[in-house]
Design an enzyme around this catalytic site. Structure first.
Site, PDB file in Angstrom:
ATOM      1  N   GLY A  46      27.284  34.524  16.805  1.00 23.78           N
ATOM      2  CA  GLY A  46      26.489  35.579  17.423  1.00 23.78           C
ATOM      3  C   GLY A  46      25.188  35.001  17.949  1.00 23.78           C
ATOM      4  O   GLY A  46      24.675  34.028  17.402  1.00 23.78           O
ATOM      5  N   GLN A  51      16.905  34.489  21.375  1.00 23.33           N
ATOM      6  CA  GLN A  51      17.107  33.157  20.796  1.00 23.33           C
ATOM      7  C   GLN A  51      17.179  32.073  21.870  1.00 23.33           C
ATOM      8  O   GLN A  51      17.061  30.892  21.567  1.00 23.33           O
ATOM      9  CB  GLN A  51      18.364  33.123  19.928  1.00 23.33           C
ATOM     10  CG  GLN A  51      18.234  33.960  18.657  1.00 23.33           C
ATOM     11  CD  GLN A  51      19.509  33.926  17.849  1.00 23.33           C
ATOM     12  OE1 GLN A  51      20.423  34.717  18.089  1.00 23.33           O
ATOM     13  NE2 GLN A  51      19.595  33.005  16.906  1.00 23.33           N
ATOM     14  N   CYS A 113      21.721  31.475  10.635  1.00 22.76           N
ATOM     15  CA  CYS A 113      21.224  31.832  11.960  1.00 22.76           C
ATOM     16  C   CYS A 113      20.939  30.568  12.745  1.00 22.76           C
ATOM     17  O   CYS A 113      20.378  29.617  12.209  1.00 22.76           O
ATOM     18  CB  CYS A 113      19.945  32.650  11.805  1.00 22.76           C
ATOM     19  SG  CYS A 113      19.225  33.155  13.369  1.00 22.76           S
ATOM     20  N   LEU A 114      21.328  30.576  14.011  1.00 26.98           N
ATOM     21  CA  LEU A 114      21.107  29.383  14.838  1.00 26.98           C
ATOM     22  C   LEU A 114      19.621  29.092  15.026  1.00 26.98           C
ATOM     23  O   LEU A 114      19.240  27.975  15.336  1.00 26.98           O
ATOM     24  CB  LEU A 114      21.795  29.547  16.197  1.00 26.98           C
ATOM     25  CG  LEU A 114      23.333  29.640  16.127  1.00 26.98           C
ATOM     26  CD1 LEU A 114      23.908  29.939  17.494  1.00 26.98           C
ATOM     27  CD2 LEU A 114      23.946  28.369  15.560  1.00 26.98           C
ATOM     28  N   HIS A 155      22.845  41.903  12.084  1.00 26.82           N
ATOM     29  CA  HIS A 155      22.060  40.663  12.069  1.00 26.82           C
ATOM     30  C   HIS A 155      21.497  40.382  13.466  1.00 26.82           C
ATOM     31  O   HIS A 155      20.311  40.089  13.624  1.00 26.82           O
ATOM     32  CB  HIS A 155      22.956  39.512  11.584  1.00 26.82           C
ATOM     33  CG  HIS A 155      22.364  38.147  11.737  1.00 26.82           C
ATOM     34  ND1 HIS A 155      22.065  37.345  10.651  1.00 26.82           N
ATOM     35  CD2 HIS A 155      22.032  37.414  12.838  1.00 26.82           C
ATOM     36  CE1 HIS A 155      21.563  36.185  11.105  1.00 26.82           C
ATOM     37  NE2 HIS A 155      21.545  36.211  12.413  1.00 26.82           N
ATOM     38  N   GLU A 156      22.365  40.487  14.476  1.00 20.26           N
ATOM     39  CA  GLU A 156      21.911  40.206  15.840  1.00 20.26           C
ATOM     40  C   GLU A 156      20.939  41.268  16.337  1.00 20.26           C
ATOM     41  O   GLU A 156      19.985  40.963  17.054  1.00 20.26           O
ATOM     42  CB  GLU A 156      23.105  40.090  16.802  1.00 20.26           C
ATOM     43  CG  GLU A 156      24.050  38.932  16.507  1.00 20.26           C
ATOM     44  CD  GLU A 156      23.357  37.583  16.342  1.00 20.26           C
ATOM     45  OE1 GLU A 156      22.325  37.342  17.000  1.00 20.26           O
ATOM     46  OE2 GLU A 156      23.840  36.778  15.539  1.00 20.26           O
ATOM     47  N   HIS A 159      17.307  40.765  15.580  1.00 17.94           N
ATOM     48  CA  HIS A 159      16.558  39.889  16.488  1.00 17.94           C
ATOM     49  C   HIS A 159      15.832  40.685  17.568  1.00 17.94           C
ATOM     50  O   HIS A 159      14.767  40.294  18.036  1.00 17.94           O
ATOM     51  CB  HIS A 159      17.502  38.898  17.193  1.00 17.94           C
ATOM     52  CG  HIS A 159      17.915  37.736  16.351  1.00 17.94           C
ATOM     53  ND1 HIS A 159      17.028  36.767  15.909  1.00 17.94           N
ATOM     54  CD2 HIS A 159      19.130  37.360  15.889  1.00 17.94           C
ATOM     55  CE1 HIS A 159      17.686  35.853  15.208  1.00 17.94           C
ATOM     56  NE2 HIS A 159      18.961  36.196  15.174  1.00 17.94           N
TER      57      HIS A 159
END
Length: 188
Positions: A46, A51, A113-114, A155-156, A159
């Site tokens: 995701g 990001q 998370c990236l 989660h996304e 952001h």
């Protein structure tokens, strides 16, 4: 198509609130294509537009369900299997997403998370949600979600509000995670 740079903590942009998409144009389509390419390259499951430094309410998700080694949420950085199967499995785009009716029942997933590389922690979230969002053409969709999809979307969506998964942890656990990240960076 281009792979864009993924910004990482403590980049202040990760704390900003993203704005709604109003124009569903080619620029948006290019952003989404780039986001998928960036996410698959990472690899992750995701990615939110912020990001890659774009403060728009745009998310891409592909749970890549055939991958037995994928982390439950987000980024498995050794990712052996991703590289053998770079096939897109179920790419999904969520624009201006909202959550309706989160369940009282919660579930616990190990998240990553990236933008917070190599740090994993258990986060508790509503187990089921109803989501409403727009697609690339601006059409509205609604769907009931549970399991990993519900967790990943929440989660996304965090952001978009400038919230990271580590913000859900106690201050102690969050500080430990950030210290660990600092150590990993120094070692690299």
């Amino acid at each position: 198509m281009a792979i864009r740079e993924i910004i990482e903590v403590p980049d202040p942009r990760l704390k900003q609130v993203s704005v709604p998409v109003e124009t569903f144009d080619d620029e948006l389509k290019t952003l989404v294509e780039d986001m998928f390419e960036t996410m698959y390259d990472a690899p992750g499951i995701g990615l939110a537009a912020i990001q890659v430094g774009v403060p728009l309410r745009v998310l891409v998700i592909d749970l890549q369900p055939d991958d037995p080694d994928a982390e439950p949420v987000a980024c498995d950085h050794d990712g052996h299997h991703h590289h053998h199967q770079p096939t897109k499995k179920e790419p999904r785009v969520f624009i201006n997403p909202e959550i309706l009716d989160p369940s009282e029942e919660h579930s616990l997933y190990q998240e990553g998370c990236l933008s917070v590389p190599e740090i994993y922690a258990e986060v508790e979230r509503p187990a089921r949600i109803r989501a409403r969002w727009q697609d690339l053409d601006g059409n509205t969709h609604e769907e009931e979600m549970d399991g990993l999809m519900a967790t990943c979307l929440q989660h996304e969506m965090d952001h978009l509000e400038g919230v990271l998964f580590i913000d859900h942890l106690s201050r102690l656990k969050r500080n430990m995670a950030l210290k660990k990240l600092e150590k990993l960076r120094k070692a690299a």
